[in-house]
Design a protein around this motif. Structure first.
Motif, PDB file in Angstrom:
ATOM      1  N   GLU A  27       2.925  -2.208  -9.881  1.00 41.84           N
ATOM      2  CA  GLU A  27       4.356  -2.463 -10.126  1.00 41.84           C
ATOM      3  C   GLU A  27       5.050  -2.974  -8.862  1.00 41.84           C
ATOM      4  O   GLU A  27       5.926  -3.848  -8.944  1.00 41.84           O
ATOM      5  CB  GLU A  27       5.048  -1.206 -10.652  1.00 41.84           C
ATOM      6  CG  GLU A  27       4.592  -0.764 -12.038  1.00 41.84           C
ATOM      7  CD  GLU A  27       4.882  -1.774 -13.147  1.00 41.84           C
ATOM      8  OE1 GLU A  27       5.612  -2.756 -12.925  1.00 41.84           O
ATOM      9  OE2 GLU A  27       4.354  -1.585 -14.258  1.00 41.84           O
ATOM     10  N   ALA A  28       4.657  -2.447  -7.707  1.00 41.88           N
ATOM     11  CA  ALA A  28       5.244  -2.936  -6.451  1.00 41.88           C
ATOM     12  C   ALA A  28       4.900  -4.407  -6.260  1.00 41.88           C
ATOM     13  O   ALA A  28       5.733  -5.200  -5.795  1.00 41.88           O
ATOM     14  CB  ALA A  28       4.748  -2.101  -5.272  1.00 41.88           C
ATOM     15  N   GLY A  29       3.679  -4.781  -6.637  1.00 41.14           N
ATOM     16  CA  GLY A  29       3.289  -6.189  -6.579  1.00 41.14           C
ATOM     17  C   GLY A  29       4.133  -7.046  -7.506  1.00 41.14           C
ATOM     18  O   GLY A  29       4.483  -8.190  -7.169  1.00 41.14           O
ATOM     19  N   GLU A  30       4.475  -6.500  -8.658  1.00 39.90           N
ATOM     20  CA  GLU A  30       5.315  -7.243  -9.596  1.00 39.90           C
ATOM     21  C   GLU A  30       6.732  -7.422  -9.042  1.00 39.90           C
ATOM     22  O   GLU A  30       7.378  -8.446  -9.276  1.00 39.90           O
ATOM     23  CB  GLU A  30       5.317  -6.549 -10.963  1.00 39.90           C
ATOM     24  CG  GLU A  30       3.959  -6.671 -11.649  1.00 39.90           C
ATOM     25  CD  GLU A  30       3.837  -5.866 -12.932  1.00 39.90           C
ATOM     26  OE1 GLU A  30       4.816  -5.215 -13.348  1.00 39.90           O
ATOM     27  OE2 GLU A  30       2.740  -5.878 -13.521  1.00 39.90           O
ATOM     28  N   VAL A  31       7.232  -6.424  -8.313  1.00 37.32           N
ATOM     29  CA  VAL A  31       8.532  -6.575  -7.640  1.00 37.32           C
ATOM     30  C   VAL A  31       8.453  -7.732  -6.643  1.00 37.32           C
ATOM     31  O   VAL A  31       9.324  -8.601  -6.603  1.00 37.32           O
ATOM     32  CB  VAL A  31       8.960  -5.278  -6.907  1.00 37.32           C
ATOM     33  CG1 VAL A  31      10.178  -5.534  -6.024  1.00 37.32           C
ATOM     34  CG2 VAL A  31       9.253  -4.166  -7.898  1.00 37.32           C
ATOM     35  N   GLN A  49       6.380 -10.245  -6.566  1.00 37.92           N
ATOM     36  CA  GLN A  49       6.253 -11.519  -7.281  1.00 37.92           C
ATOM     37  C   GLN A  49       7.619 -11.984  -7.803  1.00 37.92           C
ATOM     38  O   GLN A  49       7.979 -13.164  -7.653  1.00 37.92           O
ATOM     39  CB  GLN A  49       5.284 -11.352  -8.456  1.00 37.92           C
ATOM     40  CG  GLN A  49       5.067 -12.610  -9.273  1.00 37.92           C
ATOM     41  CD  GLN A  49       4.133 -12.371 -10.453  1.00 37.92           C
ATOM     42  OE1 GLN A  49       4.360 -11.479 -11.263  1.00 37.92           O
ATOM     43  NE2 GLN A  49       3.091 -13.165 -10.530  1.00 37.92           N
ATOM     44  N   ALA A  50       8.377 -11.071  -8.391  1.00 36.43           N
ATOM     45  CA  ALA A  50       9.687 -11.430  -8.938  1.00 36.43           C
ATOM     46  C   ALA A  50      10.661 -11.843  -7.829  1.00 36.43           C
ATOM     47  O   ALA A  50      11.423 -12.813  -7.989  1.00 36.43           O
ATOM     48  CB  ALA A  50      10.261 -10.263  -9.750  1.00 36.43           C
ATOM     49  N   VAL A  51      10.646 -11.125  -6.704  1.00 36.77           N
ATOM     50  CA  VAL A  51      11.543 -11.469  -5.591  1.00 36.77           C
ATOM     51  C   VAL A  51      11.177 -12.838  -5.021  1.00 36.77           C
ATOM     52  O   VAL A  51      12.062 -13.668  -4.755  1.00 36.77           O
ATOM     53  CB  VAL A  51      11.508 -10.384  -4.492  1.00 36.77           C
ATOM     54  CG1 VAL A  51      12.211 -10.861  -3.224  1.00 36.77           C
ATOM     55  CG2 VAL A  51      12.156  -9.101  -4.995  1.00 36.77           C
ATOM     56  N   LEU A  52       9.876 -13.068  -4.831  1.00 40.05           N
ATOM     57  CA  LEU A  52       9.451 -14.371  -4.303  1.00 40.05           C
ATOM     58  C   LEU A  52       9.906 -15.501  -5.217  1.00 40.05           C
ATOM     59  O   LEU A  52      10.419 -16.530  -4.753  1.00 40.05           O
ATOM     60  CB  LEU A  52       7.928 -14.397  -4.117  1.00 40.05           C
ATOM     61  CG  LEU A  52       7.388 -13.586  -2.948  1.00 40.05           C
ATOM     62  CD1 LEU A  52       5.870 -13.460  -3.034  1.00 40.05           C
ATOM     63  CD2 LEU A  52       7.801 -14.211  -1.620  1.00 40.05           C
ATOM     64  N   SER A  53       9.733 -15.329  -6.504  1.00 33.32           N
ATOM     65  CA  SER A  53      10.126 -16.371  -7.451  1.00 33.32           C
ATOM     66  C   SER A  53      11.647 -16.516  -7.516  1.00 33.32           C
ATOM     67  O   SER A  53      12.181 -17.631  -7.449  1.00 33.32           O
ATOM     68  CB  SER A  53       9.569 -16.043  -8.838  1.00 33.32           C
ATOM     69  OG  SER A  53       9.964 -17.028  -9.761  1.00 33.32           O
ATOM     70  N   ALA A  54      12.339 -15.381  -7.611  1.00 36.89           N
ATOM     71  CA  ALA A  54      13.805 -15.410  -7.772  1.00 36.89           C
ATOM     72  C   ALA A  54      14.515 -15.985  -6.552  1.00 36.89           C
ATOM     73  O   ALA A  54      15.613 -16.527  -6.665  1.00 36.89           O
ATOM     74  CB  ALA A  54      14.319 -13.996  -8.057  1.00 36.89           C
ATOM     75  N   THR A  55      13.900 -15.860  -5.379  1.00 38.87           N
ATOM     76  CA  THR A  55      14.528 -16.380  -4.153  1.00 38.87           C
ATOM     77  C   THR A  55      14.004 -17.774  -3.804  1.00 38.87           C
ATOM     78  O   THR A  55      14.345 -18.317  -2.747  1.00 38.87           O
ATOM     79  CB  THR A  55      14.305 -15.423  -2.969  1.00 38.87           C
ATOM     80  OG1 THR A  55      12.896 -15.246  -2.761  1.00 38.87           O
ATOM     81  CG2 THR A  55      14.966 -14.080  -3.216  1.00 38.87           C
ATOM     82  N   GLY A  56      13.169 -18.327  -4.679  1.00 33.57           N
ATOM     83  CA  GLY A  56      12.699 -19.701  -4.469  1.00 33.57           C
ATOM     84  C   GLY A  56      11.694 -19.852  -3.349  1.00 33.57           C
ATOM     85  O   GLY A  56      11.578 -20.933  -2.765  1.00 33.57           O
ATOM     86  N   ALA A  57      10.952 -18.800  -3.072  1.00 35.08           N
ATOM     87  CA  ALA A  57       9.951 -18.879  -1.995  1.00 35.08           C
ATOM     88  C   ALA A  57       8.911 -19.946  -2.308  1.00 35.08           C
ATOM     89  O   ALA A  57       8.517 -20.127  -3.465  1.00 35.08           O
ATOM     90  CB  ALA A  57       9.275 -17.517  -1.820  1.00 35.08           C
ATOM     91  N   SER A  58       8.470 -20.597  -1.263  1.00 36.79           N
ATOM     92  CA  SER A  58       7.490 -21.672  -1.408  1.00 36.79           C
ATOM     93  C   SER A  58       6.253 -21.183  -2.168  1.00 36.79           C
ATOM     94  O   SER A  58       5.673 -20.150  -1.821  1.00 36.79           O
ATOM     95  CB  SER A  58       7.085 -22.170  -0.017  1.00 36.79           C
ATOM     96  OG  SER A  58       6.088 -23.153  -0.131  1.00 36.79           O
ATOM     97  N   ALA A 100      17.214 -10.579 -12.825  1.00 34.77           N
ATOM     98  CA  ALA A 100      17.021  -9.619 -13.926  1.00 34.77           C
ATOM     99  C   ALA A 100      15.566  -9.144 -13.942  1.00 34.77           C
ATOM    100  O   ALA A 100      15.289  -7.954 -14.199  1.00 34.77           O
ATOM    101  CB  ALA A 100      17.390 -10.261 -15.263  1.00 34.77           C
ATOM    102  N   ASP A 101      14.640 -10.064 -13.656  1.00 40.88           N
ATOM    103  CA  ASP A 101      13.227  -9.679 -13.569  1.00 40.88           C
ATOM    104  C   ASP A 101      13.000  -8.737 -12.389  1.00 40.88           C
ATOM    105  O   ASP A 101      12.220  -7.783 -12.489  1.00 40.88           O
ATOM    106  CB  ASP A 101      12.352 -10.933 -13.423  1.00 40.88           C
ATOM    107  CG  ASP A 101      12.439 -11.836 -14.639  1.00 40.88           C
ATOM    108  OD1 ASP A 101      12.169 -11.351 -15.750  1.00 40.88           O
ATOM    109  OD2 ASP A 101      12.797 -13.015 -14.469  1.00 40.88           O
ATOM    110  N   VAL A 102      13.673  -9.011 -11.265  1.00 40.38           N
ATOM    111  CA  VAL A 102      13.559  -8.122 -10.100  1.00 40.38           C
ATOM    112  C   VAL A 102      14.037  -6.718 -10.472  1.00 40.38           C
ATOM    113  O   VAL A 102      13.366  -5.716 -10.161  1.00 40.38           O
ATOM    114  CB  VAL A 102      14.378  -8.671  -8.901  1.00 40.38           C
ATOM    115  CG1 VAL A 102      14.395  -7.661  -7.756  1.00 40.38           C
ATOM    116  CG2 VAL A 102      13.808 -10.007  -8.426  1.00 40.38           C
ATOM    117  N   ARG A 103      15.167  -6.640 -11.157  1.00 39.84           N
ATOM    118  CA  ARG A 103      15.696  -5.323 -11.562  1.00 39.84           C
ATOM    119  C   ARG A 103      14.721  -4.600 -12.482  1.00 39.84           C
ATOM    120  O   ARG A 103      14.497  -3.386 -12.348  1.00 39.84           O
ATOM    121  CB  ARG A 103      17.051  -5.484 -12.259  1.00 39.84           C
ATOM    122  CG  ARG A 103      18.168  -5.918 -11.334  1.00 39.84           C
ATOM    123  CD  ARG A 103      19.538  -5.774 -11.985  1.00 39.84           C
ATOM    124  NE  ARG A 103      19.759  -6.654 -13.117  1.00 39.84           N
ATOM    125  CZ  ARG A 103      20.216  -7.921 -13.005  1.00 39.84           C
ATOM    126  NH1 ARG A 103      20.511  -8.417 -11.831  1.00 39.84           N
ATOM    127  NH2 ARG A 103      20.407  -8.660 -14.069  1.00 39.84           N
TER     128      ARG A 103
END
Ligand SMILES: [Mg+2]
Length: 101
Positions: free
Chosen positions: A26-30, A32-41, A51-54
């Motif tokens: 689940e921590a990995g999923e957090v 992944q969601a943060v990287l995607s939601a913040t537009g990380a390369s 919403a996915d991060v939450r």
């Protein structure tokens, strides 16, 4: 909500190691969601948002609480330990912030 988490933990046959691995998942999923939601390369294409991060943060919190529940003898101990530990840990966090100010 604490009672519900304690009851669900009793009904779920997962072992403590399985819960610990689930927490890592689940921590990995957090992450992944943060990287995607913040537009990380390399991660933005997944299209995840805050919403996915939450949602993943909630999953992570529930699994962490189920670990705490599984290590307690009964619901009263779980609630007491939860309150004691959160108070103690928040106190330490607060002290660190005060030192940095
Ligand atoms: Mg999840």
């Amino acid at each position: 909500m604490e009672s519900r988490i304690f009851e669900l933990t009793q009904l779920d046959a997962k072992t403590l190691p399985e819960r610990a691995l689930k927490l890592a998942e689940e921590a990995g999923e957090v992450a992944q969601a943060v990287l995607s939601a913040t537009g990380a390369s390399g991660s933005a294409y997944k299209g995840l948002n805050l919403a996915d991060v939450r949602e993943e943060a909630a999953d992570t919190a529930i699994v962490a609480l189920s670990i705490l529940a599984q290590t307690c003898e009964d619901e009263a101990m779980f609630k007491a330990e939860l309150n004691r530990l959160l108070s103690e840990k928040c106190g330490k966090w607060e002290a660190v912030l005060k030192r940095q100010a």
